[in-house]
Design an enzyme around this catalytic site. Structure first.
Site, PDB file in Angstrom:
ATOM      1  N   SER A  83      18.153  89.024 -43.836  1.00  0.00           N
ATOM      2  CA  SER A  83      18.949  88.634 -44.998  1.00  0.00           C
ATOM      3  C   SER A  83      19.480  87.221 -44.843  1.00  0.00           C
ATOM      4  CB  SER A  83      20.094  89.624 -45.235  1.00  0.00           C
ATOM      5  OG  SER A  83      20.936  89.717 -44.109  1.00  0.00           O
ATOM      6  N   GLU A  84      19.815  86.807 -43.599  1.00  0.00           N
ATOM      7  CA  GLU A  84      20.198  85.417 -43.347  1.00  0.00           C
ATOM      8  C   GLU A  84      19.743  84.952 -41.974  1.00  0.00           C
ATOM      9  OE1 GLU A  84      23.287  86.463 -46.515  1.00  0.00           O
ATOM     10  OE2 GLU A  84      22.864  87.390 -44.581  1.00  0.00           O
ATOM     11  N   THR A  85      19.461  83.663 -41.887  1.00  0.00           N
ATOM     12  CA  THR A  85      19.187  82.961 -40.639  1.00  0.00           C
ATOM     13  C   THR A  85      20.081  81.733 -40.627  1.00  0.00           C
ATOM     14  OG1 THR A  85      16.880  83.703 -40.605  1.00  0.00           O
ATOM     15  CG2 THR A  85      17.429  81.771 -39.269  1.00  0.00           C
ATOM     16  N   PHE A 103      20.641  80.310 -44.440  1.00  0.00           N
ATOM     17  CA  PHE A 103      19.525  80.509 -45.355  1.00  0.00           C
ATOM     18  C   PHE A 103      19.177  81.988 -45.473  1.00  0.00           C
ATOM     19  CE2 PHE A 103      19.100  76.139 -44.121  1.00  0.00           C
ATOM     20  CZ  PHE A 103      18.476  75.490 -45.177  1.00  0.00           C
ATOM     21  N   HIS A 144      28.537  87.806 -42.659  1.00  0.00           N
ATOM     22  CA  HIS A 144      28.028  88.284 -41.369  1.00  0.00           C
ATOM     23  C   HIS A 144      27.324  87.177 -40.591  1.00  0.00           C
ATOM     24  CE1 HIS A 144      23.723  88.979 -42.534  1.00  0.00           C
ATOM     25  NE2 HIS A 144      23.534  89.165 -41.236  1.00  0.00           N
TER      26      HIS A 144
END
Length: 292
Positions: A46-48, A66, A77
């Site tokens: 979901s995010e990096t 991103f 998170h």
């Protein structure tokens, strides 16, 4: 080929594989935004996040966040997971139990504390929210998307903290867990509203381990359902405050999220007049090098 330190951190849990994972590239100097987006698309989380030197002398580090399809100015998170990764790697130290993150939404203060069991909790101060009520037409469309009625006494609102969540209150935690939204229709709605996604919540009966159950959907950002969402929970807290319900839910409580996806996320929410804090534990599941 350049190699850089990389961690995958499970956030809002003390048990591996039960929270929400975030990929953290610890030394992202020299990477273009296009390259970062490509890596985030590849990790398919979901995010990096990508850690960079701070440009503000008030910050300990800077981070770019991103999703697989877009950059976010702020997300919850990833904020906690990045701080956990940097502390664990010894690249930063908390000063008086505090850290300051620089991101697209500005400077975000974090609190770092350990309990008697040795568990480390990291909390962030939610960026100051702006609140916009939905119109009756927008509420009706939202109910059609969710396939469930929403509270009209505490009507849905668009909460903007950098991430922009449409927040709706359902009749109960059980109603939240039973919701099966039309994600394609939601994507169209969110793109029109320039919203990150939709966060729904409902309360548990007295005596439950958590006070509320939360779910967060962001199909317009390439994430059908976020397993455990810090900014979404923060916006739920902002909704509770804006709708005058702190007396009902309390100023400090636990929120759970992720059961529908086989997760067991747990978040600590604290609300007062001046700020909202969202906190949780984290555990590292992957620790190694990323070839760039």
């Amino acid at each position: 080929m350049r190699k850089t330190p990389f961690k995958q951190v499970d956030v809002f849990t003390g048990s591996p594989f039960k929270g929400n994972p975030v990929a953290v590239v610890l030394q992202a100097d020299g990477l273009t935004g296009e390259r970062m987006q490509r890596i985030a698309n590849w990790t398919n989380l979901s995010e990096t996040t990508f850690v960079l030197p701070a440009t503000s002398d008030q910050a300990d580090y800077r981070v770019r966040i991103f999703t697989p399809g877009a950059e976010l100015p702020f997300a919850g998170h990833p904020t906690i997971g990045t701080a956990h990764a940097l502390l664990e790697a010894g690249l930063i130290e908390a000063h008086g139990g505090s850290l300051v993150q620089e991101c697209g939404a500005g400077l975000v203060k974090l609190q770092v504390e350990s309990n008697r069991a040795g568990e480390r909790w990291i909390s962030f101060d939610l960026p100051r929210p702006s609140v916009t009520p939905l119109t009756n037409t927008e509420v009706e469309e939202l109910e059609a998307i969710l396939g469930s009625p929403v509270s009209r006494q505490a009507a849905p609102q668009l909460i903007d903290v950098g991430a922009r969540w449409i927040v709706a209150q359902l009749s109960s935690a059980e109603a939240v867990l039973a919701s099966r939204p039309d994600l394609q229709r939601m994507k169209i709605q969110d793109m029109k509203a320039k919203a990150t996604g939709v966060a729904i919540f409902g309360e548990y009966a007295s005596g439950a381990p958590a006070r509320i159950e939360v779910r967060a959907f962001a199909p317009a950002c390439g994430v059908d359902e976020d397993p455990v969402c810090g900014s979404g929970n923060g916006c739920v807290a902002a909704f509770i405050r804006a709708s005058g319900q702190t007396g009902r839910f309390g100023c400090e409580f636990l929120a759970s999220q992720g059961a529908v996806l086989g997760r067991a996320g747990l978040l600590r929410i604290a609300i007062d007049r001046e700020r909202i804090q969202v906190g949780g534990m984290s555990v590292t599941c992957i620790d190694g090098l990323l070839a760039l």
